[in-house]
Design a protein around this motif. Structure first.
Motif, mmCIF file in Angstrom:
data_model
loop_
_atom_site.group_PDB
_atom_site.id
_atom_site.type_symbol
_atom_site.label_atom_id
_atom_site.label_comp_id
_atom_site.label_asym_id
_atom_site.label_seq_id
_atom_site.Cartn_x
_atom_site.Cartn_y
_atom_site.Cartn_z
ATOM 1 N N ARG A 84 28.383 44.924 28.776
ATOM 2 C CA ARG A 84 27.214 44.497 29.545
ATOM 3 C C ARG A 84 27.480 43.319 30.462
ATOM 4 O O ARG A 84 26.812 43.171 31.481
ATOM 5 N N PHE A 85 28.386 42.457 30.079
ATOM 6 C CA PHE A 85 28.567 41.207 30.816
ATOM 7 C C PHE A 85 30.001 41.110 31.306
ATOM 8 O O PHE A 85 30.860 40.521 30.675
ATOM 9 N N ASN A 86 30.215 41.728 32.455
ATOM 10 C CA ASN A 86 31.538 41.723 33.063
ATOM 11 C C ASN A 86 31.375 41.652 34.575
ATOM 12 O O ASN A 86 30.294 41.860 35.114
ATOM 13 N N ALA A 87 32.448 41.385 35.268
ATOM 14 C CA ALA A 87 32.391 41.203 36.718
ATOM 15 C C ALA A 87 31.972 42.482 37.438
ATOM 16 O O ALA A 87 31.248 42.425 38.438
ATOM 17 N N ASP A 88 32.403 43.649 36.956
ATOM 18 C CA ASP A 88 32.036 44.908 37.590
ATOM 19 C C ASP A 88 30.528 45.098 37.584
ATOM 20 O O ASP A 88 29.925 45.415 38.609
ATOM 21 N N ARG A 89 29.905 44.900 36.439
ATOM 22 C CA ARG A 89 28.449 45.053 36.360
ATOM 23 C C ARG A 89 27.749 44.016 37.218
ATOM 24 O O ARG A 89 26.785 44.312 37.911
ATOM 25 N N MET A 90 28.250 42.798 37.212
ATOM 26 C CA MET A 90 27.634 41.736 37.995
ATOM 27 C C MET A 90 27.654 42.083 39.483
ATOM 28 O O MET A 90 26.635 41.959 40.173
ATOM 29 N N VAL A 91 28.793 42.532 39.989
ATOM 30 C CA VAL A 91 28.902 42.876 41.408
ATOM 31 C C VAL A 91 27.950 44.025 41.748
ATOM 32 O O VAL A 91 27.260 43.996 42.776
ATOM 33 N N MET A 92 27.907 45.042 40.899
ATOM 34 C CA MET A 92 27.002 46.161 41.163
ATOM 35 C C MET A 92 25.540 45.736 41.117
ATOM 36 O O MET A 92 24.735 46.173 41.944
#
Length: 112
Positions: A84-92
């Motif tokens: 849930r808390f990773n750079a990929d999800r944050m960017v999206m």
């Protein structure tokens, strides 16, 4: 996510992520308009969490010398936070919920 246990106040991402077993919370998310009162409350909560939760859990060892309760929380942290808390999800999330709407539509090269 490597199983490191977070210990933080309940704001930002930690307010969303903390489930009571995947790390430690300082306070209950309360704020106060007076900075000295707010800081004193956070300090008291931090010391309580360290004394009553973090230290006993870390130093509580079994017959093999392992902190089983600590390890259990580490495993839960890996299960509940990494996806849930990773750079990929944050960017999206930023792209879909901030940048594309701000640009005025959904026809964006990021959507391909």
């Amino acid at each position: 996510m490597n199983g490191g246990l977070n210990l933080s106040v309940l704001d930002g991402w930690w307010a969303e992520a903390y489930d009571g077993l995947n790390g430690f919370a300082i306070g209950a998310g309360r704020t106060h308009s007076h900075p000295d009162i707010h800081d004193a409350r956070d300090a008291g909560d931090l010391y309580r969490v360290l004394r009553d939760e973090v230290i006993p859990l870390y130093y509580g060892r079994d017959q093999d010398g392992l902190p089983r309760g600590w390890i259990k929380r580490m495993k839960r942290t890996i299960r509940t936070l990494g996806w849930r808390f990773n750079a990929d999800r944050m960017v999206m999330d930023y792209a879909l919920h901030c940048y594309v709407p701000a640009a005025g539509g959904t026809s964006c090269s990021l959507m391909r």
